[in-house]
Design a protein around this motif. Structure first.
Motif, PDB file in Angstrom:
ATOM      1  N   GLY A  96       1.828 -23.960 -36.004  1.00  0.00           N
ATOM      2  CA  GLY A  96       0.681 -23.125 -35.681  1.00  0.00           C
ATOM      3  C   GLY A  96       0.845 -22.223 -34.478  1.00  0.00           C
ATOM      4  N   ASP A  97       1.897 -22.419 -33.686  1.00  0.00           N
ATOM      5  CA  ASP A  97       2.122 -21.581 -32.510  1.00  0.00           C
ATOM      6  C   ASP A  97       3.100 -20.460 -32.850  1.00  0.00           C
ATOM      7  OD1 ASP A  97       0.503 -23.203 -30.894  1.00  0.00           O
ATOM      8  OD2 ASP A  97       2.183 -24.548 -30.439  1.00  0.00           O
ATOM      9  N   VAL A  98       2.799 -19.243 -32.383  1.00  0.00           N
ATOM     10  CA  VAL A  98       3.642 -18.088 -32.688  1.00  0.00           C
ATOM     11  C   VAL A  98       4.970 -18.186 -31.930  1.00  0.00           C
ATOM     12  CG1 VAL A  98       3.855 -15.579 -32.544  1.00  0.00           C
ATOM     13  CG2 VAL A  98       1.663 -16.614 -33.165  1.00  0.00           C
ATOM     14  N   LEU A  99       6.069 -18.085 -32.684  1.00  0.00           N
ATOM     15  CA  LEU A  99       7.408 -18.057 -32.093  1.00  0.00           C
ATOM     16  C   LEU A  99       7.865 -16.637 -31.812  1.00  0.00           C
ATOM     17  CD1 LEU A  99       9.197 -20.607 -34.477  1.00  0.00           C
ATOM     18  CD2 LEU A  99       8.471 -21.036 -32.121  1.00  0.00           C
ATOM     19  N   THR A 100       7.709 -15.782 -32.808  1.00  0.00           N
ATOM     20  CA  THR A 100       8.141 -14.391 -32.719  1.00  0.00           C
ATOM     21  C   THR A 100       7.417 -13.613 -33.807  1.00  0.00           C
ATOM     22  OG1 THR A 100      10.080 -12.939 -32.634  1.00  0.00           O
ATOM     23  CG2 THR A 100      10.128 -14.687 -34.275  1.00  0.00           C
ATOM     24  N   SER A 101       7.462 -12.291 -33.719  1.00  0.00           N
ATOM     25  CA  SER A 101       6.714 -11.460 -34.659  1.00  0.00           C
ATOM     26  C   SER A 101       7.503 -10.234 -35.068  1.00  0.00           C
ATOM     27  CB  SER A 101       5.385 -11.003 -34.032  1.00  0.00           C
ATOM     28  OG  SER A 101       4.602 -12.102 -33.622  1.00  0.00           O
ATOM     29  N   LEU A 156      12.535  -8.461 -34.046  1.00  0.00           N
ATOM     30  CA  LEU A 156      11.680  -9.615 -33.814  1.00  0.00           C
ATOM     31  C   LEU A 156      11.368  -9.689 -32.330  1.00  0.00           C
ATOM     32  CD1 LEU A 156      13.286 -12.306 -36.159  1.00  0.00           C
ATOM     33  CD2 LEU A 156      11.324 -10.814 -36.604  1.00  0.00           C
ATOM     34  N   SER A 157      10.107  -9.887 -32.029  1.00  0.00           N
ATOM     35  CA  SER A 157       9.623  -9.755 -30.650  1.00  0.00           C
ATOM     36  C   SER A 157      10.222 -10.808 -29.732  1.00  0.00           C
ATOM     37  CB  SER A 157       8.098  -9.862 -30.627  1.00  0.00           C
ATOM     38  OG  SER A 157       7.684 -11.143 -31.083  1.00  0.00           O
ATOM     39  N   LEU A 158      10.347 -10.431 -28.470  1.00  0.00           N
ATOM     40  CA  LEU A 158      10.761 -11.331 -27.402  1.00  0.00           C
ATOM     41  C   LEU A 158       9.569 -11.579 -26.485  1.00  0.00           C
ATOM     42  CD1 LEU A 158      14.206  -9.766 -26.411  1.00  0.00           C
ATOM     43  CD2 LEU A 158      13.857 -11.989 -27.504  1.00  0.00           C
ATOM     44  N   GLY A 159       9.291 -12.846 -26.203  1.00  0.00           N
ATOM     45  CA  GLY A 159       8.205 -13.174 -25.305  1.00  0.00           C
ATOM     46  C   GLY A 159       8.638 -13.076 -23.850  1.00  0.00           C
ATOM     47  N   VAL A 160       7.675 -13.159 -22.960  1.00  0.00           N
ATOM     48  CA  VAL A 160       7.961 -13.105 -21.524  1.00  0.00           C
ATOM     49  C   VAL A 160       8.830 -14.304 -21.143  1.00  0.00           C
ATOM     50  CG1 VAL A 160       6.955 -13.182 -19.220  1.00  0.00           C
ATOM     51  CG2 VAL A 160       5.828 -11.881 -21.046  1.00  0.00           C
ATOM     52  N   GLY A 161       9.970 -14.022 -20.522  1.00  0.00           N
ATOM     53  CA  GLY A 161      10.862 -15.089 -20.083  1.00  0.00           C
ATOM     54  C   GLY A 161      11.722 -15.679 -21.177  1.00  0.00           C
ATOM     55  N   SER A 198      17.699  -4.434 -25.808  1.00  0.00           N
ATOM     56  CA  SER A 198      18.468  -3.318 -25.253  1.00  0.00           C
ATOM     57  C   SER A 198      18.020  -1.965 -25.790  1.00  0.00           C
ATOM     58  CB  SER A 198      19.964  -3.518 -25.557  1.00  0.00           C
ATOM     59  OG  SER A 198      20.172  -3.874 -26.904  1.00  0.00           O
ATOM     60  N   GLU A 199      17.509  -1.923 -27.017  1.00  0.00           N
ATOM     61  CA  GLU A 199      16.891  -0.684 -27.501  1.00  0.00           C
ATOM     62  C   GLU A 199      15.381  -0.762 -27.281  1.00  0.00           C
ATOM     63  OE1 GLU A 199      16.905   2.337 -31.311  1.00  0.00           O
ATOM     64  OE2 GLU A 199      17.783   0.356 -31.545  1.00  0.00           O
ATOM     65  N   ASN A 200      14.799  -1.835 -27.727  1.00  0.00           N
ATOM     66  CA  ASN A 200      13.421  -2.173 -27.403  1.00  0.00           C
ATOM     67  C   ASN A 200      13.496  -3.409 -26.514  1.00  0.00           C
ATOM     68  OD1 ASN A 200      10.820  -3.198 -27.300  1.00  0.00           O
ATOM     69  ND2 ASN A 200      10.409  -2.943 -29.477  1.00  0.00           N
ATOM     70  N   VAL A 201      13.108  -3.289 -25.259  1.00  0.00           N
ATOM     71  CA  VAL A 201      13.334  -4.381 -24.312  1.00  0.00           C
ATOM     72  C   VAL A 201      12.466  -5.598 -24.610  1.00  0.00           C
ATOM     73  CG1 VAL A 201      14.094  -2.837 -22.483  1.00  0.00           C
ATOM     74  CG2 VAL A 201      11.678  -3.461 -22.631  1.00  0.00           C
ATOM     75  N   THR A 202      11.520  -5.489 -25.537  1.00  0.00           N
ATOM     76  CA  THR A 202      10.694  -6.642 -25.897  1.00  0.00           C
ATOM     77  C   THR A 202      10.997  -7.122 -27.316  1.00  0.00           C
ATOM     78  OG1 THR A 202       8.888  -5.176 -26.622  1.00  0.00           O
ATOM     79  CG2 THR A 202       8.830  -5.958 -24.347  1.00  0.00           C
ATOM     80  N   ALA A 203      12.190  -6.838 -27.822  1.00  0.00           N
ATOM     81  CA  ALA A 203      12.535  -7.280 -29.175  1.00  0.00           C
ATOM     82  C   ALA A 203      14.045  -7.455 -29.317  1.00  0.00           C
ATOM     83  CB  ALA A 203      12.023  -6.282 -30.219  1.00  0.00           C
ATOM     84  N   THR A 204      14.424  -8.306 -30.250  1.00  0.00           N
ATOM     85  CA  THR A 204      15.805  -8.394 -30.708  1.00  0.00           C
ATOM     86  C   THR A 204      15.897  -7.646 -32.022  1.00  0.00           C
ATOM     87  OG1 THR A 204      16.184 -10.542 -29.662  1.00  0.00           O
ATOM     88  CG2 THR A 204      17.666  -9.922 -31.451  1.00  0.00           C
ATOM     89  N   GLN A 205      16.693  -6.587 -32.033  1.00  0.00           N
ATOM     90  CA  GLN A 205      16.864  -5.788 -33.249  1.00  0.00           C
ATOM     91  C   GLN A 205      18.188  -6.146 -33.907  1.00  0.00           C
ATOM     92  OE1 GLN A 205      15.967  -1.429 -33.550  1.00  0.00           O
ATOM     93  NE2 GLN A 205      18.207  -1.275 -33.671  1.00  0.00           N
ATOM     94  N   PHE A 206      18.197  -6.187 -35.243  1.00  0.00           N
ATOM     95  CA  PHE A 206      19.448  -6.335 -35.979  1.00  0.00           C
ATOM     96  C   PHE A 206      19.414  -5.402 -37.179  1.00  0.00           C
ATOM     97  CE2 PHE A 206      16.635 -10.006 -36.324  1.00  0.00           C
ATOM     98  CZ  PHE A 206      16.263 -10.040 -37.665  1.00  0.00           C
TER      99      PHE A 206
END
Length: 680
Positions: free
Chosen positions: A129-134, A156-161, A224-232
């Protein structure tokens, strides 16, 4: 690979289309398909002349969700594909909410993908039930790149920290945030962005993992492209990835290796000390026996003797024929080594030099890779006029392993499966029609698997051991892997350690490296520091390029240090074997980062100069001339295995210690069995 120019613009030569909304869904017994046009549909006319992105969710195993993003579904499914073990899982698919808040949720075990059915594209991945990534409105994309063709991408989004680990063997910063990583096997040493073992799997400190299920050149932009996401992104018309739930990082690796494969139980002898001839040094039978007997005379227990490349004649690699000038009686020599209680390993590779008698045979029988014109593909890089064994052909594989049978008949026990990275991808044809772009990375899997399975057949299960350099996803099934060609410096020790911790964060259970470094001759103190590091890794090998690695050639103190740490490893053997058994059962790496073992401790997340050997031993090698080392001890009570220092900390603490060459940062959990074994 970057597609955008900052946040607002697209790069020159790139057209980029993203799903604007969910237009329709299709629910099946085992899948959820979502149809998302690239513009909002406000009239019937909007359904014309525009792409629809199809996103399909399936559940290959409990707690795993596979996602496939397609533009043109008729594009040929490219071979090769990773061998991933499925397990029948019935997903739960439910619609909930009303109006703008309506969603459809696809659930596999405790992991769920919740898709917004109205408004901008949005998918949340949830664990209990807890969001991991989006995946958000600017995440999924279909790009056309001028001069290159189509790509499909996801963010996929990266959370704070949040910290990201893995992506195979990487020699730069252990935490991958801020890095661009291309999954492309290369023979580039240990001091660049290239790597021998590229794995399109990453692990998050938030308790999930992601595998991009594509054997080809996956490109990652980690914050690195979007600092709040991991892109592949991958070339072509489709992208398939899998999200692994699990909570703690070790539990995620348990789930990932249940699907991608786990290493077998390794024989006890493989954990002992391996001694090599080194690479370009002069050696013959007398040299070999003098080294082996010299170690015995000095009380240094050996387990394996390794013959590197020049057991064969120069310009003949590989023909698998012992050089008669230096080894006139190989069976006799191997018998002498066996009588001394040693196993024997020999170097091989899949490149067939033109001067090798196997070249003409392989070419005539169709076992070598060919060009689109029908010629045998050849190169002078490494061996003059060499060809390449085509492991996509069952006949070629049987031909190659059949040549190794004679070496096993001689008494050889293990193979160092070197190379496997410099695989051509343009202008060639593989026997089974595999896509050359994707076969580049996958070649190593076929190569190592063929040799490993031969050893299992001939030596029995539980006795097969490789010493492999290259790998792709799933390569952990064919251990052991070593870190490749490093220099002989403190900096190279640190590079190697980062590479090993990155690899074991990618599902690999065991890892080794060249004690003393490969290129050049180490300073005696560097060599002695590397001895301690090497013998406190899962596997330990003395090897170099143009100089020997027997300790008495450095100084007498090196002999003492080698004796002490080799005997220490022998004392640790029950603990190491139990740890290895756990690795084979769970996929938990035997050598692991502090972040894997202590995910709840924020101070452990970035540590890459120390590690855990199993769950109870903490190792902090000395990586500078002063002998100083900073050691972080997580909460608990710890005892130094060698000098008995006791430290108790309620919240974790950093220590700065100075050790001579007979010691290093080496602590065990108080009360652990291994502490009792070592200190009594």
């Amino acid at each position: 690979m970057k597609f955008t120019d900052g946040y607002w613009l697209v790069r020159d030569g790139v057209t980029l289309q993203r799903p604007a909304e969910v237009h329709d869904i299709e629910v099946r017994e085992d899948s959820l398909r979502v149809f998302a046009p690239v513009t909002r549909i406000t009239s019937r006319g909007d359904t014309l002349n525009k792409p629809v992105i199809t996103v399909t969710f399936t559940a290959p195993r409990a707690d795993v969700i596979a996602v496939e993003i397609e533009h043109f579904a008729g594009a040929r499914q490219s071979l090769p594909r990773f061998d991933l073990a499925a397990e029948a899982t019935a997903p739960v698919i439910e619609r909930a909410g009303e109006g703008e808040g309506e969603t459809v949720t696809f659930t596999s075990g405790r992991l769920a993908a919740r898709v917004a059915l109205h408004g901008p594209w949005h998918v949340d991945y949830l664990w209990d039930g807890d969001v991991l990534t989006s995946s958000t409105a600017r995440s999924v994309g279909y790009a056309q790149v001028e001069g290159e063709g189509p790509y499909v991408l996801e963010q996929l989004s990266l959370g704070v920290g949040e910290s990201i680990y893995g992506l195979g063997e990487r020699f730069g910063a252990f935490v991958k945030n801020g890095q661009s990583v291309d999954i492309w096997n290369a023979d580039g040493g240990t001091s660049s962005e290239q790597a021998y073992k590229n794995i399109p799997f990453y692990l998050s400190s938030r308790g999930y993992g992601v595998l991009v299920d594509d054997a080809g050149p996956v490109s990652f932009e980690v914050g690195s492209e979007n600092v709040t996401a991991t892109q592949f992104s991958v070339p072509g018309e489709r992208l398939r990835y899998e999200v692994y739930g699990g909570g703690a990082p070790l539990e995620v690796l348990d789930r990932y290796t249940a699907r991608s494969g786990r290493p077998p139980q390794l024989p006890e002898w493989s954990f002992g000390l391996w001694l090599s001839t080194s690479f370009t040094t002069e050696y013959d039978e007398d040299t070999v026996l003098s080294f082996v007997d010299g170690m015995a005379e000095r009380g240094i227990p050996l387990s394996v003797f390794h013959f590197d490349c020049f057991w064969m004649r120069g310009f003949h690699w590989s023909d698998f024929v012992w050089d008669p000038a230096t080894f006139p009686d190989p069976r006799g020599l191997i018998a002498k080594l066996h009588e001394r209680g040693l196993k024997v390993c020999v170097w091989i590779n899949p490149y067939i030099a033109q001067r090798s008698h196997l070249f003409a045979e392989g070419a005539e029988q169709g076992h070598l890779v060919r060009t689109v014109d029908g010629d045998v593909w050849q190169s002078d890089l490494w061996q003059a006029g060499m060809g390449l064994v085509d492991f996509t052909s069952k006949e070629a594989t049987a031909w190659f392993t059949g040549k190794l049978e004679a070496l096993l008949d001689d008494g050889v026990d293990a193979f160092k499966t070197d190379f496997g990275e410099r695989i051509p991808h343009e202008g060639i044809v593989w026997a089974d029609g595999s896509d050359p772009l994707r076969e580049h990375n996958f070649y190593t899997q076929r190569y190592n698997q063929a040799v490993f399975e031969l050893l299992e057949r001939r030596r029995g299960e539980g006795e097969a051991v490789l010493f492999a350099r290259s790998a792709t996803a799933g390569g952990q099934r064919f251990p052991i892997h070593w870190g490749g060609d490093c220099e002989s410096t403190y900096e190279a020790m640190a590079q190697s350690l980062r590479g090993g911790l990155s690899l074991t964060s990618s599902g690999f259970g065991f890892w080794s490296h060249d004690i003393g470094g490969f290129e050049g001759t180490p300073d005696p103190t560097v060599f002695k520091r590397w001895i301690a590091f090497g013998l406190l890794s899962t596997h330990s090998r003395l090897h170099g390029s143009n100089s020997y690695r027997v300790p008495w050639l450095f100084d007498e103190e090196a002999v003492e240090v080698m004796r002490e740490f080799t005997r220490l490893k022998q004392t640790l053997m029950p603990y190491l074997l139990a740890t290895a058994e756990n690795t084979a059962r769970t996929g938990h790496p035997a050598m692991r980062s502090m972040a894997l073992q202590f995910p709840e401790d924020p101070a452990a997340r970035t540590l890459d100069m120390q590690y855990m050997l199993g769950s109870d031993i903490l190792v902090a090698p000395v990586l500078q001339p002063s002998g100083e080392v900073d050691v972080y001890l997580p909460a608990g009570r710890w005892v130094h295995l060698l000098d008995g220092e006791e430290v108790e900390t309620a919240t974790g603490t950093f220590l700065r210690r100075r050790y001579d060459v007979h010691s290093l940062g080496l602590f065990a959990r108080a009360g652990s069995e291994v502490l009792a074994q070592v200190r009594g």
